[in-house]
Design an enzyme around this catalytic site. Structure first.
Site, PDB file in Angstrom:
ATOM      1  N   SER A  10      60.717  37.229  35.692  1.00 43.99           N
ATOM      2  CA  SER A  10      60.953  38.369  36.945  1.00 43.99           C
ATOM      3  C   SER A  10      59.507  38.557  37.746  1.00 43.99           C
ATOM      4  CB  SER A  10      61.386  39.547  36.026  1.00 43.99           C
ATOM      5  OG  SER A  10      60.149  39.825  35.331  1.00 43.99           O
ATOM      6  N   GLY A  11      58.572  37.979  37.305  1.00 43.08           N
ATOM      7  CA  GLY A  11      57.256  38.480  38.338  1.00 43.08           C
ATOM      8  C   GLY A  11      57.177  37.704  39.512  1.00 43.08           C
ATOM      9  N   GLN A  12      56.192  37.611  40.188  1.00 39.85           N
ATOM     10  CA  GLN A  12      55.997  37.180  41.348  1.00 39.85           C
ATOM     11  C   GLN A  12      55.748  35.592  41.269  1.00 39.85           C
ATOM     12  OE1 GLN A  12      52.488  37.528  44.558  1.00 39.85           O
ATOM     13  NE2 GLN A  12      51.581  36.471  43.160  1.00 39.85           N
ATOM     14  N   GLN A  83      50.823  41.767  30.517  1.00 34.91           N
ATOM     15  CA  GLN A  83      50.611  42.839  31.080  1.00 34.91           C
ATOM     16  C   GLN A  83      49.396  42.699  32.292  1.00 34.91           C
ATOM     17  OE1 GLN A  83      49.545  45.500  33.043  1.00 34.91           O
ATOM     18  NE2 GLN A  83      47.771  45.868  31.753  1.00 34.91           N
ATOM     19  N   THR A 125      42.855  33.344  33.930  1.00 35.18           N
ATOM     20  CA  THR A 125      42.654  34.138  35.233  1.00 35.18           C
ATOM     21  C   THR A 125      41.017  34.310  35.686  1.00 35.18           C
ATOM     22  OG1 THR A 125      42.389  36.575  36.148  1.00 35.18           O
ATOM     23  CG2 THR A 125      42.583  36.239  33.834  1.00 35.18           C
ATOM     24  N   GLU A 127      39.763  36.884  36.532  1.00 34.47           N
ATOM     25  CA  GLU A 127      39.165  37.962  35.742  1.00 34.47           C
ATOM     26  C   GLU A 127      38.226  37.918  34.464  1.00 34.47           C
ATOM     27  OE1 GLU A 127      39.353  41.875  35.993  1.00 34.47           O
ATOM     28  OE2 GLU A 127      39.250  41.098  38.239  1.00 34.47           O
ATOM     29  N   TYR A 149      42.007  43.892  30.459  1.00 33.40           N
ATOM     30  CA  TYR A 149      42.809  42.656  30.741  1.00 33.40           C
ATOM     31  C   TYR A 149      42.029  41.483  30.527  1.00 33.40           C
ATOM     32  CZ  TYR A 149      45.074  39.960  33.984  1.00 33.40           C
ATOM     33  OH  TYR A 149      45.651  38.419  34.717  1.00 33.40           O
ATOM     34  N   LYS A 153      42.835  38.200  28.151  1.00 31.30           N
ATOM     35  CA  LYS A 153      43.020  36.962  28.876  1.00 31.30           C
ATOM     36  C   LYS A 153      41.874  35.700  28.409  1.00 31.30           C
ATOM     37  CE  LYS A 153      46.596  36.999  31.822  1.00 31.30           C
ATOM     38  NZ  LYS A 153      47.745  36.228  31.684  1.00 31.30           N
ATOM     39  N   ARG A 184      54.754  40.028  45.804  1.00 30.64           N
ATOM     40  CA  ARG A 184      53.530  40.671  45.018  1.00 30.64           C
ATOM     41  C   ARG A 184      54.094  42.013  44.599  1.00 30.64           C
ATOM     42  NH1 ARG A 184      49.604  40.037  41.596  1.00 30.64           N
ATOM     43  NH2 ARG A 184      47.424  39.861  42.396  1.00 30.64           N
TER      44      ARG A 184
HETATM   45  P1  NAP Z   1      53.584  39.755  37.478  1.00 24.99           P
HETATM   46  O1  NAP Z   1      54.281  39.756  38.659  1.00 24.99           O
HETATM   47  O2  NAP Z   1      52.894  41.267  37.038  1.00 24.99           O
HETATM   48  O3  NAP Z   1      54.478  39.577  36.382  1.00 24.99           O
HETATM   49  C1  NAP Z   1      54.209  39.570  34.903  1.00 24.99           C
HETATM   50  C2  NAP Z   1      55.709  39.162  34.212  1.00 24.99           C
HETATM   51  O4  NAP Z   1      55.221  39.509  32.921  1.00 24.99           O
HETATM   52  C3  NAP Z   1      56.771  40.130  34.641  1.00 24.99           C
HETATM   53  O5  NAP Z   1      57.748  39.107  34.493  1.00 24.99           O
HETATM   54  C4  NAP Z   1      57.055  41.050  33.423  1.00 24.99           C
HETATM   55  O6  NAP Z   1      58.248  41.477  33.167  1.00 24.99           O
HETATM   56  C5  NAP Z   1      56.541  40.138  32.270  1.00 24.99           C
HETATM   57  N1  NAP Z   1      55.984  40.821  31.197  1.00 24.99           N
HETATM   58  C6  NAP Z   1      55.371  41.819  30.852  1.00 24.99           C
HETATM   59  N2  NAP Z   1      55.117  42.665  29.763  1.00 24.99           N
HETATM   60  C7  NAP Z   1      55.905  41.692  28.949  1.00 24.99           C
HETATM   61  C8  NAP Z   1      56.404  41.711  27.505  1.00 24.99           C
HETATM   62  N3  NAP Z   1      56.127  42.530  26.934  1.00 24.99           N
HETATM   63  N4  NAP Z   1      57.247  40.647  27.318  1.00 24.99           N
HETATM   64  C9  NAP Z   1      57.721  39.641  28.104  1.00 24.99           C
HETATM   65  N5  NAP Z   1      57.545  39.636  29.523  1.00 24.99           N
HETATM   66  C10 NAP Z   1      56.779  40.743  29.866  1.00 24.99           C
HETATM   67  O7  NAP Z   1      52.309  38.932  37.423  1.00 24.99           O
HETATM   68  P2  NAP Z   1      52.011  37.441  38.314  1.00 24.99           P
HETATM   69  O8  NAP Z   1      51.164  37.928  39.577  1.00 24.99           O
HETATM   70  O9  NAP Z   1      53.342  36.838  38.703  1.00 24.99           O
HETATM   71  O10 NAP Z   1      51.512  36.628  37.384  1.00 24.99           O
HETATM   72  C11 NAP Z   1      51.797  35.814  36.399  1.00 24.99           C
HETATM   73  C12 NAP Z   1      50.705  35.714  35.624  1.00 24.99           C
HETATM   74  O11 NAP Z   1      49.390  34.992  35.986  1.00 24.99           O
HETATM   75  C13 NAP Z   1      50.251  36.831  34.664  1.00 24.99           C
HETATM   76  O12 NAP Z   1      49.997  36.354  33.269  1.00 24.99           O
HETATM   77  C14 NAP Z   1      49.012  37.335  35.391  1.00 24.99           C
HETATM   78  O13 NAP Z   1      48.352  38.090  34.274  1.00 24.99           O
HETATM   79  C15 NAP Z   1      48.491  35.880  35.527  1.00 24.99           C
HETATM   80  N6  NAP Z   1      47.594  35.745  36.665  1.00 24.99           N
HETATM   81  C16 NAP Z   1      47.855  36.285  37.969  1.00 24.99           C
HETATM   82  C17 NAP Z   1      47.097  36.299  38.872  1.00 24.99           C
HETATM   83  C18 NAP Z   1      47.503  36.494  40.388  1.00 24.99           C
HETATM   84  O14 NAP Z   1      46.676  36.895  41.200  1.00 24.99           O
HETATM   85  N7  NAP Z   1      48.880  36.920  40.523  1.00 24.99           N
HETATM   86  C19 NAP Z   1      45.757  35.684  38.842  1.00 24.99           C
HETATM   87  C20 NAP Z   1      45.369  34.873  37.802  1.00 24.99           C
HETATM   88  C21 NAP Z   1      46.320  35.236  36.513  1.00 24.99           C
HETATM   89  P3  NAP Z   1      58.714  42.740  33.801  1.00 24.99           P
HETATM   90  O15 NAP Z   1      59.254  42.381  35.040  1.00 24.99           O
HETATM   91  O16 NAP Z   1      59.760  43.091  32.772  1.00 24.99           O
HETATM   92  O17 NAP Z   1      57.747  43.749  34.092  1.00 24.99           O
HETATM   93  N1  GDD Z   2      45.224  47.884  42.838  1.00 33.96           N
HETATM   94  C1  GDD Z   2      44.242  48.448  43.443  1.00 33.96           C
HETATM   95  N2  GDD Z   2      44.718  49.468  43.994  1.00 33.96           N
HETATM   96  N3  GDD Z   2      43.164  47.909  43.590  1.00 33.96           N
HETATM   97  C2  GDD Z   2      42.451  48.402  44.511  1.00 33.96           C
HETATM   98  C3  GDD Z   2      42.710  49.663  45.179  1.00 33.96           C
HETATM   99  C4  GDD Z   2      43.973  50.326  45.035  1.00 33.96           C
HETATM  100  O1  GDD Z   2      44.456  51.261  45.638  1.00 33.96           O
HETATM  101  N4  GDD Z   2      41.664  49.932  46.052  1.00 33.96           N
HETATM  102  C5  GDD Z   2      40.554  49.061  45.889  1.00 33.96           C
HETATM  103  N5  GDD Z   2      41.182  48.101  44.970  1.00 33.96           N
HETATM  104  C6  GDD Z   2      40.436  47.126  44.622  1.00 33.96           C
HETATM  105  C7  GDD Z   2      40.309  46.946  43.009  1.00 33.96           C
HETATM  106  O2  GDD Z   2      39.340  47.766  42.601  1.00 33.96           O
HETATM  107  C8  GDD Z   2      39.898  45.446  42.779  1.00 33.96           C
HETATM  108  O3  GDD Z   2      38.611  45.247  42.993  1.00 33.96           O
HETATM  109  C9  GDD Z   2      40.512  44.638  43.991  1.00 33.96           C
HETATM  110  O4  GDD Z   2      41.154  45.715  44.927  1.00 33.96           O
HETATM  111  C10 GDD Z   2      41.855  43.840  43.447  1.00 33.96           C
HETATM  112  O5  GDD Z   2      42.700  44.776  42.792  1.00 33.96           O
HETATM  113  P1  GDD Z   2      44.221  44.115  42.603  1.00 33.96           P
HETATM  114  O6  GDD Z   2      45.007  43.773  43.729  1.00 33.96           O
HETATM  115  O7  GDD Z   2      44.647  45.184  41.586  1.00 33.96           O
HETATM  116  O8  GDD Z   2      43.879  42.976  41.648  1.00 33.96           O
HETATM  117  P2  GDD Z   2      42.730  42.382  40.462  1.00 33.96           P
HETATM  118  O9  GDD Z   2      41.808  41.422  41.316  1.00 33.96           O
HETATM  119  O10 GDD Z   2      42.301  43.583  39.588  1.00 33.96           O
HETATM  120  O11 GDD Z   2      43.548  41.575  39.583  1.00 33.96           O
HETATM  121  C11 GDD Z   2      44.608  40.541  40.276  1.00 33.96           C
HETATM  122  O12 GDD Z   2      44.060  39.445  39.925  1.00 33.96           O
HETATM  123  C12 GDD Z   2      43.479  38.940  38.773  1.00 33.96           C
HETATM  124  C13 GDD Z   2      42.935  37.308  39.172  1.00 33.96           C
HETATM  125  O13 GDD Z   2      41.624  37.577  39.363  1.00 33.96           O
HETATM  126  C14 GDD Z   2      45.957  40.748  39.068  1.00 33.96           C
HETATM  127  O14 GDD Z   2      46.824  39.845  39.872  1.00 33.96           O
HETATM  128  C15 GDD Z   2      45.626  39.966  37.772  1.00 33.96           C
HETATM  129  O15 GDD Z   2      46.876  39.861  37.162  1.00 33.96           O
HETATM  130  C16 GDD Z   2      44.821  38.555  38.135  1.00 33.96           C
HETATM  131  O16 GDD Z   2      44.373  38.016  36.588  1.00 33.96           O
END
Ligand code: NAP
Ligand code: GDD
Length: 339
Positions: A10-12, A83, A125, A127, A149, A153, A184
């Site tokens: 269900s996520g992105q 999460q 990630t 992170e 987080y 990870k 997103r």
């Molecule tokens: P997302 O949109 O937040 O999707 C997270 C998914 O995890 C959702 O489908 C959510 O379900 C599910 N989930 C959360 N808690 C769960 C639980 N207890 N049991 C089963 N499912 C659960 O994240 P995304 O951006 O697609 O990212 C996908 C993965 O890549 C994540 O692991 C994230 O940490 C990692 N990642 C993301 C990025 C990025 O920039 N997008 C970068 C590096 C790594 P619900 O819809 O029910 O909440």
């Molecule tokens: N969310 C959010 N909201 N972030 C903000 C805001 C705000 O209002 N204002 C500034 N920021 C800054 C955060 O402090 C962070 O430095 C940056 O914007 C990016 O924040 P997010 O978009 O929440 O992403 P993230 O980098 O913390 O985490 C995402 O990327 C990771 C990969 O590096 C997530 O997708 C993680 O799941 C993923 O692992």
């Protein structure tokens, strides 16, 4: 026909990966946790809702994971569920450690016991680099996570490597830098900006409040990044790869480009937490800093070096930073202007 299981469908990323695998002829089973509201709108947006099989999936529940592996002949398991919001991990560190970290061990152990032939992808990630030890960051850069987080990870990342080395599982870890898209989640900064400025332009919102505007990220397009996940599981050997564009931009850069694309003449006044973004034509403050969005410890700067993935996987990103901002802004503006 290969069968792939995607946790977090269900996520992105789950939605884009499902689309990619369906296009490649896979049978796709998606794990979705039970919620009262249901949350599969992204699959509907991509028009693939009826093409995937959805099963109940909960990361906290070992027996549920085992049953899924027992009941289905899965060849590839993509673990995207987590999460995933860094900000929330400070509020819920224990839940994040269990769901984002320990759950990966539940999956690895289930694979080892039930079907060790399954190829496993772990969503690691950037992170994990946190307070970066070198620039740009590659597979050999030491880790220094800065949030519950990132630490969770990192546990999952090392467990994935450990199960590969100890039990010879085909387990890969993709160290993906930030990737975004029109799908997103609303809580992430890019989406907050494209949606917020679209609403302001359409007169549906007065002001956008954000946190640290100076943070820099290596932002790519999610559609490009899911291709790398698939490529990792098609190699002869399991390995870990950094996936990134190799460009970094500040949150402020992202805002400036969004404002430009949407037709807002934005100027900045002040510094740090006193900085404000002003719509010059209307002479009105439209962006403010609210310290409630600051994190107790911040990741200030990320920039990835994905040479290994480019050489071995033949992967490269197709969507530029400007195009990404354009895609997200247009999607939000068009949607909101019809509401
Ligand atoms: P997302 O949109 O937040 O999707 C997270 C998914 O995890 C959702 O489908 C959510 O379900 C599910 N989930 C959360 N808690 C769960 C639980 N207890 N049991 C089963 N499912 C659960 O994240 P995304 O951006 O697609 O990212 C996908 C993965 O890549 C994540 O692991 C994230 O940490 C990692 N990642 C993301 C990025 C990025 O920039 N997008 C970068 C590096 C790594 P619900 O819809 O029910 O909440
Ligand atoms: N969310 C959010 N909201 N972030 C903000 C805001 C705000 O209002 N204002 C500034 N920021 C800054 C955060 O402090 C962070 O430095 C940056 O914007 C990016 O924040 P997010 O978009 O929440 O992403 P993230 O980098 O913390 O985490 C995402 O990327 C990771 C990969 O590096 C997530 O997708 C993680 O799941 C993923 O692992």
């Amino acid at each position: 026909m290969k069968t792939a299981f995607i946790s977090g469908i269900s996520g992105q990323d789950g939605a884009y990966l499902a689309q990619l695998l369906l296009d490649k002829g896979y049978k796709v089973i998606g794990g979705d946790r039970r919620t009262a509201s249901g949350s599969l709108w992204r699959l509907e947006k991509l028009n693939i809702m009826n093409e995937v099989e959805i099963v109940d999936f909960e990361l906290a529940e070992f027996t549920n994971i085992m049953r899924i592996l027992e009941k289905n002949d899965i060849q590839e398991f993509y673990n995207l569920a987590a999460q995933s919001f860094v900000g929330a991990s400070f509020e819920m560190p224990i839940m994040t450690a269990d769901i984002t970290g320990v759950s990966v061990l539940r999956i690895l152990e289930s694979i080892r016991k039930i079907n060790p032939k399954i190829k496993f992808y772990q969503a690691s990630t950037s992170e994990m680099f946190g307070k970066v030890r070198e620039t740009p960051q590659n597979e050999l850069t030491p880790f220094y996570p800065r949030s519950p987080y990132g630490i969770s990870k990192l546990f999952a990342h090392w467990m994935t490597i450990n199960y590969r080395e100890s039990y010879n599982l085909f387990a890969c870890s993709g160290i993906l830098f930030n990737h975004e898209s029109p799908l997103r989640g609303d809580e992430f900064v890019t989406k907050k900006v494209t949606m917020g400025l679209s609403k302001i332009k359409l007169g549906k919102q007065e002001i956008l409040e954000l946190g640290n505007l100076d943070a820099k990220r290596d932002w790519g397009f999610a559609g490009d990044y899911v291709k790398a996940m698939w490529l990792m599981l098609q190699q002869q050997n399991a390995d870990d790869y950094v996936i990134a564009t190799g460009e970094t931009h500040s949150v402020k850069d992202f805002i400036n480009l969004t404002a430009k694309q949407i037709g807002i003449n934005l100027v900045w006044e002040g510094e740090k937490e006193k900085i404000v973004g002003i719509d010059k034509e209307k002479n009105k403050i439209i962006i403010k800093v609210n310290e409630k969005f600051y994190r107790p410890s911040e990741v200030d700067f990320l920039l990835g070096d994905s040479i290994k993935a480019r050489k071995i996987l033949g992967w490269e990103p197709n969507v530029t930073f400007e195009e990404l901002v354009g895609l997200m802004t247009k999607a939000d503006y068009d949607k909101l202007s019809k509401e």
